[in-house]
Design a protein around this motif. Structure first.
Motif, short mmCIF file in Angstrom:
data_model
loop_
_atom_site.label_atom_id
_atom_site.label_comp_id
_atom_site.label_asym_id
_atom_site.label_seq_id
_atom_site.Cartn_x
_atom_site.Cartn_y
_atom_site.Cartn_z
N SER A 212 19.72 2.15 0.59
CA SER A 212 21.13 1.76 0.68
C SER A 212 21.96 2.89 0.09
O SER A 212 21.43 3.77 -0.61
CB SER A 212 21.38 0.45 -0.07
OG SER A 212 22.72 0.04 0.07
N TYR A 217 27.34 0.60 -1.81
CA TYR A 217 26.77 -0.76 -1.92
C TYR A 217 25.33 -0.70 -2.43
O TYR A 217 24.37 -1.01 -1.70
CB TYR A 217 26.82 -1.51 -0.59
CG TYR A 217 26.86 -0.66 0.65
CD1 TYR A 217 28.08 -0.33 1.25
CD2 TYR A 217 25.69 -0.17 1.21
CE1 TYR A 217 28.12 0.47 2.37
CE2 TYR A 217 25.73 0.63 2.33
CZ TYR A 217 26.95 0.96 2.92
OH TYR A 217 26.98 1.75 4.03
N PRO A 218 25.15 -0.28 -3.68
CA PRO A 218 23.81 -0.20 -4.26
C PRO A 218 23.11 -1.55 -4.36
O PRO A 218 21.89 -1.61 -4.36
CB PRO A 218 24.06 0.41 -5.65
CG PRO A 218 25.48 0.10 -5.97
CD PRO A 218 26.19 0.13 -4.66
N TRP A 219 23.91 -2.63 -4.45
CA TRP A 219 23.31 -3.96 -4.57
C TRP A 219 22.49 -4.36 -3.34
O TRP A 219 21.68 -5.28 -3.38
CB TRP A 219 24.40 -5.00 -4.84
CG TRP A 219 25.51 -4.96 -3.84
CD1 TRP A 219 25.58 -5.59 -2.64
CD2 TRP A 219 26.72 -4.22 -3.96
NE1 TRP A 219 26.73 -5.30 -1.99
CE2 TRP A 219 27.47 -4.46 -2.78
CE3 TRP A 219 27.26 -3.38 -4.95
CZ2 TRP A 219 28.72 -3.87 -2.56
CZ3 TRP A 219 28.50 -2.82 -4.71
CH2 TRP A 219 29.22 -3.06 -3.54
N GLU A 220 22.71 -3.66 -2.25
CA GLU A 220 21.94 -3.95 -1.04
C GLU A 220 20.57 -3.27 -1.06
O GLU A 220 19.72 -3.55 -0.21
CB GLU A 220 22.70 -3.48 0.20
CG GLU A 220 23.98 -4.22 0.47
CD GLU A 220 23.73 -5.66 0.87
OE1 GLU A 220 22.62 -5.95 1.39
OE2 GLU A 220 24.61 -6.51 0.65
N VAL A 222 16.84 -1.85 -2.73
CA VAL A 222 15.71 -2.19 -3.61
C VAL A 222 15.07 -0.86 -4.00
O VAL A 222 14.53 -0.15 -3.15
CB VAL A 222 14.68 -3.10 -2.90
CG1 VAL A 222 13.51 -3.39 -3.83
CG2 VAL A 222 15.33 -4.40 -2.44
N ASN A 223 15.16 -0.51 -5.28
CA ASN A 223 14.90 0.85 -5.74
C ASN A 223 13.41 1.08 -6.04
O ASN A 223 12.89 0.65 -7.07
CB ASN A 223 15.74 1.15 -6.97
CG ASN A 223 15.83 2.63 -7.26
OD1 ASN A 223 14.86 3.35 -7.16
ND2 ASN A 223 17.03 3.08 -7.63
N ASP A 226 12.80 3.17 -9.23
CA ASP A 226 12.80 2.37 -10.46
C ASP A 226 11.43 1.76 -10.71
O ASP A 226 10.95 1.70 -11.85
CB ASP A 226 13.85 1.25 -10.36
CG ASP A 226 15.26 1.74 -10.60
OD1 ASP A 226 15.42 2.89 -11.06
OD2 ASP A 226 16.20 0.98 -10.33
N ILE A 262 19.53 5.06 -2.27
CA ILE A 262 18.56 4.29 -3.05
C ILE A 262 17.17 4.55 -2.48
O ILE A 262 16.93 4.33 -1.29
CB ILE A 262 18.87 2.78 -2.99
CG1 ILE A 262 20.25 2.48 -3.58
CG2 ILE A 262 17.78 1.97 -3.71
CD1 ILE A 262 20.37 2.67 -5.06
N THR A 298 11.27 -5.10 -10.02
CA THR A 298 12.25 -4.41 -9.17
C THR A 298 12.41 -5.04 -7.79
O THR A 298 13.31 -4.65 -7.04
CB THR A 298 11.83 -2.94 -8.97
OG1 THR A 298 10.51 -2.90 -8.42
CG2 THR A 298 11.85 -2.19 -10.30
#
Length: 433
Positions: A212, A217-220, A222-223, A226, A262, A298
């Motif tokens: 993303s 829109y980082p909330w979209e 899945v990293n 991380d 992301i 995550t």
């Protein structure tokens, strides 16, 4: 035959320790006579380093060495033996009585290099030691008057020690079937008849997330990076509860392509080491829990894939140690203390797997440099002329020890008994067919 008595040497000559010592001298002389060819063999491998399973030039150099070894056709050479870059060379003395199975002694050669830094583990010298020791035994036995003892000398070219485990492939292909004792030696910073090389399991861990825009829109997303970072930190925290003899080390191989995306994918490579195959699964389970926990935290999915082969710990064989040390000291080798031997640094090797199917010895030898293995300085040392003296001295000690095995039946029985006891202690059964 009374305990401690040697097998009489064939041919009616005066037998006993003095005659055996003469054979050992002959083996050493034979190695010295071949020193120039052996050095050229080592330099040819060192000068053109090749990675695991790709050692085509080294394979050619070694097979030609045995094919051309005088007298002509004395070695039966099988190129591309079971693997594209493995080989097998066999020699038996003429006139061996076929009434009973010959004693089969194996000498192992390694010749793969490390990426980027070449022969920084000195595998060119391992190849030279194996070849030289085999020539020494052959030279000693050739000069015996009368019928020779029933012995077969086998040289196995074993590729891919640094990555993949070529010896394990050869074990599975039956290459070690009928071998009674195996010999090899590894370059180091000191002389030791044994170092406690440990069991090793490697894994590749892959995390899958969702890409993303990292600003819009980082909330979209899945990293997956991380997840990799959490896994790395989880294992760092685990170290506090790890046994002092356990080792965990790894890298993050992939962690994204651009800062404003992301990461949807990440990849780690890890090695786990423990003193024995009994402990290794315990450590592996703890580490895999750390990987899975990172995925859960995550929201990523995780794939954990183990390597094709686990490297087993090297089983000690004290009877072989003692014989090797006795012979080494006669040649001026100074060995490290027992305490240093058992508490010093060690790595892992696929020779460990060999010691679970046939008795063997894997001593370490000084090459004239204090440089550490897997460094550019050690690459230079492994190709130096100074290393030649120490390499051939080690080959002589191995050849002399092999002659002890041939002519001292009680020693062979002790070696076999040590082997069985170690398997029982490890709770493994010898399943070689």
């Amino acid at each position: 035959m009374r305990p401690g008595e040697e097998r009489p040497l064939e041919g009616g000559a005066c037998s006993g320790v003095s005659q055996l010592e003469l054979l050992k001298l002959r083996a050493a002389e034979r190695i010295d006579e071949a020193a120039e060819r052996l050095g050229a063999l080592s330099r040819a491998i060192w000068s053109e380093p090749e990675l695991a399973y790709e050692e085509h030039r080294a394979h050619g150099v070694l097979t030609r060495f045995f094919e051309r070894e005088p007298p002509a056709a004395s070695w039966a050479v099988q190129p591309h033996y079971q693997l594209a870059t493995a080989f097998r060379a066999e020699w038996e003395p003429l006139g061996v009585r076929a009434a009973r199975r010959p004693l089969q002694l194996g000498f192992l050669c390694e010749y793969d290099a490390l990426p980027g830094i070449g022969h920084a583990c000195g595998h060119n010298l391992i190849a030279e030691v194996g070849a030289a020791a085999a020539l020494g035994v052959k030279g000693a036995l050739e000069g015996l008057p009368g019928p020779p003892p029933p012995v077969k000398v086998v040289v196995l070219g074993t590729p891919a020690e640094e990555d993949g485990g070529g010896k394990i492939d050869l074990i599975e292909a039956g290459a070690f079937k009928n071998l009674d004792v195996v010999f090899m030696a590894h370059p180091s910073q000191e002389n030791a008849a044994y170092l406690p090389d440990v069991a090793e399991h490697d894994v590749i861990v892959k995390y899958y997330g969702k890409a993303s825009h990292a600003a819009a829109y980082p909330w979209e997303g899945v990293n997956a990076l991380d997840a990799a970072v959490l896994a790395y930190n989880n294992l760092s925290v685990l170290r506090q509860q790890m046994k002092p003899t356990w080792r965990v080390h790894g890298i993050i191989k992939s962690g994204g392509v651009k800062p404003n995306i992301i990461p949807s994918y990440s990849e780690l490579i890890y090695y786990f080491r423990a003193p024995s195959m009994k402990e290794l699964p315990v450590l592996t389970k703890k580490a895999e829990d750390c990987f899975r926990a990172a995925a859960l935290a995550t929201g990523c999915t995780v794939e954990i894939k183990g390597g094709a082969h686990d490297y087993y710990n090297v089983l000690p064989n004290k009877s072989l140690w003692k014989a090797y040390i006795e012979n080494g000291k006669k040649l001026g080798i100074e060995f490290i203390s027992e305490d240093a031997k058992l508490n010093g640094p060690s790595g892992s090797t696929d020779f460990g797997n060999v010691t679970f199917v046939v008795p063997g010895i894997h001593p370490y030898f000084y090459i004239g440099s204090n440089a550490l293995n897997h460094t550019e300085q050690y690459t230079e040392a492994a190709g130096s002329q100074e290393a030649q003296f120490y390499t051939l001295r080690t080959a002589k000690a191995l050849a002399m020890t092999a002659l002890d095995v041939i002519f001292k039946p009680e020693l062979l029985e002790k070696i076999k008994e040590d082997f069985k006891l170690q398997l029982q202690e490890e709770e493994f059964l010898n399943t070689v067919e």
